[in-house]
Design an enzyme around this catalytic site. Structure first.
Site, PDB file in Angstrom:
ATOM      1  N   ARG A  34      98.385 -30.434 -14.701  1.00  0.00           N
ATOM      2  CA  ARG A  34      99.221 -31.588 -15.049  1.00  0.00           C
ATOM      3  C   ARG A  34      98.590 -32.884 -14.558  1.00  0.00           C
ATOM      4  O   ARG A  34      98.613 -33.904 -15.262  1.00  0.00           O
ATOM      5  CB  ARG A  34     100.625 -31.416 -14.451  1.00  0.00           C
ATOM      6  N   ARG A  78      96.502 -11.950 -11.932  1.00  0.00           N
ATOM      7  CA  ARG A  78      97.700 -11.647 -11.137  1.00  0.00           C
ATOM      8  C   ARG A  78      97.891 -10.144 -10.931  1.00  0.00           C
ATOM      9  O   ARG A  78      98.458  -9.728  -9.920  1.00  0.00           O
ATOM     10  CB  ARG A  78      98.933 -12.277 -11.758  1.00  0.00           C
ATOM     11  N   ASP A 137     105.997 -15.616 -12.573  1.00  0.00           N
ATOM     12  CA  ASP A 137     104.606 -15.365 -12.190  1.00  0.00           C
ATOM     13  C   ASP A 137     104.516 -14.504 -10.934  1.00  0.00           C
ATOM     14  O   ASP A 137     103.460 -13.918 -10.657  1.00  0.00           O
ATOM     15  CB  ASP A 137     103.851 -16.680 -11.971  1.00  0.00           C
ATOM     16  N   SER A 144     111.364 -20.463 -17.041  1.00  0.00           N
ATOM     17  CA  SER A 144     110.546 -21.047 -15.961  1.00  0.00           C
ATOM     18  C   SER A 144     110.866 -22.516 -15.755  1.00  0.00           C
ATOM     19  O   SER A 144     109.974 -23.367 -15.637  1.00  0.00           O
ATOM     20  CB  SER A 144     109.052 -20.849 -16.248  1.00  0.00           C
ATOM     21  N   LYS A 147      97.336 -24.365  -9.422  1.00  0.00           N
ATOM     22  CA  LYS A 147      96.782 -24.450 -10.772  1.00  0.00           C
ATOM     23  C   LYS A 147      97.677 -25.308 -11.661  1.00  0.00           C
ATOM     24  O   LYS A 147      97.198 -26.161 -12.408  1.00  0.00           O
ATOM     25  CB  LYS A 147      96.636 -23.053 -11.379  1.00  0.00           C
ATOM     26  N   SER A 148      98.975 -25.079 -11.598  1.00  0.00           N
ATOM     27  CA  SER A 148      99.916 -25.804 -12.451  1.00  0.00           C
ATOM     28  C   SER A 148      99.877 -27.305 -12.176  1.00  0.00           C
ATOM     29  O   SER A 148      99.886 -28.117 -13.105  1.00  0.00           O
ATOM     30  CB  SER A 148     101.335 -25.278 -12.235  1.00  0.00           C
TER      31      SER A 148
END
Length: 415
Positions: free
Chosen positions: A15, A372, A300, A182, A10-11
């Site tokens: 981006r 999550r 996460d 993070s 997803k990250s």
């Protein structure tokens, strides 16, 4: 050996969508994540006038270095934090009036450090209701750039949004970061910007870490999205508690995502983990040792560890995870409350949780609409049959096919 195909990160997909939209030319993304969050991001780009063509395993984005193609737009960000934080920064580089709103869940999540920074850069940005939260409107006239100071101790996404914006400014950006959480996610951002033609320099100073972002824009490219390491953590944890072996292809020692370091946590608990060049294999025997671990940079995966902690032989203490309290829900408290409902002894503080060994009893998990929480406690259910969820469908945010994939895993392992 059971091999599990994990959907794209997803990250990285978020981006890549920003970079492709900002680049000069047409970019093809290979194996992007198709989920509620990324679909929302893509639809946000379309609302801003960018060309997005979606096929099953590749998306083509026509970039516009000058910013959105329309002078006015309404963008609904759904539950997506990357959408809600990255797209206003992208829109600021253009010329027009752009209104952003989001779900009730996302409206509760803060964006204040980012919007303060954009205002410091001269962006006309107005919060319509609660200051520092969506909805907001950007009246864009391009961004000159310059120097600013940022506190990214709440979320690294604030820094990433500004880094991504930097090459679209007239003079570039010099960002001094006083606090950062993070940090591996910032590493992902810098590596991906490099693939699109921009090199960011960084140095430690007495004032904080300084990022120098040059102007000049991005160039289009082809980009392959690696599997999501946060999602892989549930399958690695499943192997650990079930005493089985699982391999995730496509995630190896050169992976961009810091959350692959979750396997190092499992190693500390006595689980075998082999990280190869293009795959990672975890082999469990059903036993886990207690541990104390700092998870600031891989927060996460905190719920994943919390959900298997009762099966350890000693207490599991997870520290430096205050930022998990401002995610889709207060994840630290959500984990604690669900574990207590199962009869597990749990202690918490502002930025830590300690979970004692126990035999969880089946309950309905209060998910708080957080993907999550569902996926983490699905792992618990491997040794606690009868667990259910009040909102199992919220996994669509990042992994719509999670329950089917997890059912296949159970069948393969005859559990």
């Amino acid at each position: 050996m059971t091999a599990v195909e994990i959907p794209g990160s997803k990250s990285i997909t978020a981006r890549a969508l920003f970079l492709a939209a900002a680049a000069d030319g047409v970019t093809t993304l290979h194996r992007p994540l198709a989920s509620d969050d990324t679909e929302g991001f893509a639809q946000g780009l379309e609302a801003l006038g960018y060309g997005v063509e979606q096929a099953a395993d590749r998306w083509r984005i026509t970039g516009r270095p000058a910013g959105p193609a329309v002078a006015n737009a309404e963008v609904y960000c759904r539950d997506g934090a990357t959408t809600a934080r990255f797209l206003p920064a992208l829109a600021a580089a253009g010329h027009g009036t752009y209104r952003f709103d989001a779900s009730a869940q996302m409206r509760r999540r803060p964006v204040a450090p980012l919007t303060r920074a954009l205002r410091e850069l001269g962006v006309d940005l107005r919060h319509e209701e609660a200051e520092g939260h969506h909805p907001l409107t950007v009246v864009a006239a391009g961004v000159r750039g310059g120097a600013l100071t940022l506190d990214a101790g709440e979320s690294s996404q604030y820094l990433t949004a500004l880094l991504l914006l930097g090459p679209l400014t007239r003079d570039g950006l010099r960002i001094t970061v006083t606090r950062l959480v993070s940090a591996p996610y910032v590493g992902i951002t810098l590596a991906m910007m490099r693939e699109f033609g921009v090199e960011v320099t960084r140095e430690l100073t007495s004032d904080g870490e300084v990022f120098e972002v040059p102007p000049g824009g991005y160039r289009a490219t082809g980009y392959a999205v690696e599997p999501d390491a946060s999602t892989a953590s549930y399958f690695f944890a499943a192997a650990a508690v079930a005493g089985r072996e699982v391999t995730v292809p496509g995630l190896g020692r050169d992976a961009l995502q810091g959350d692959l370091r979750f396997v190092e946590v499992l190693r500390r608990m006595g689980v075998r983990a082999d990280v190869g060049s293009d795959r990672t294999t975890v082999t469990g025997d059903g036993t886990l040792s207690g541990t104390t671990v700092t998870m600031r940079d891989i927060s996460d995966t905190m719920p994943t560890l919390a959900a298997i902690a009762p099966f350890a032989s000693g207490p599991v203490r997870i520290e430096d995870v205050h930022n998990t309290r401002v995610k889709e829900c207060d994840r630290l408290e959500a984990c604690a409350a669900n574990l207590r409902a199962m009869g597990v002894t749990v202690a918490t503080g502002d930025d830590w949780i300690e979970i004692h060994p126990g035999t969880p009893r089946p309950v309905e998990i209060a998910t708080h609409g957080d993907h999550r929480i569902v996926m983490s406690f699905a792992v618990t259910s491997l040794r606690t049959p009868g667990i259910t969820f009040d909102d199992p469908g919220c996994v669509r945010k990042t992994f719509p096919g999670f329950h089917e994939a997890f059912a296949r895993l159970r069948a393969d392992w005859a559990l």
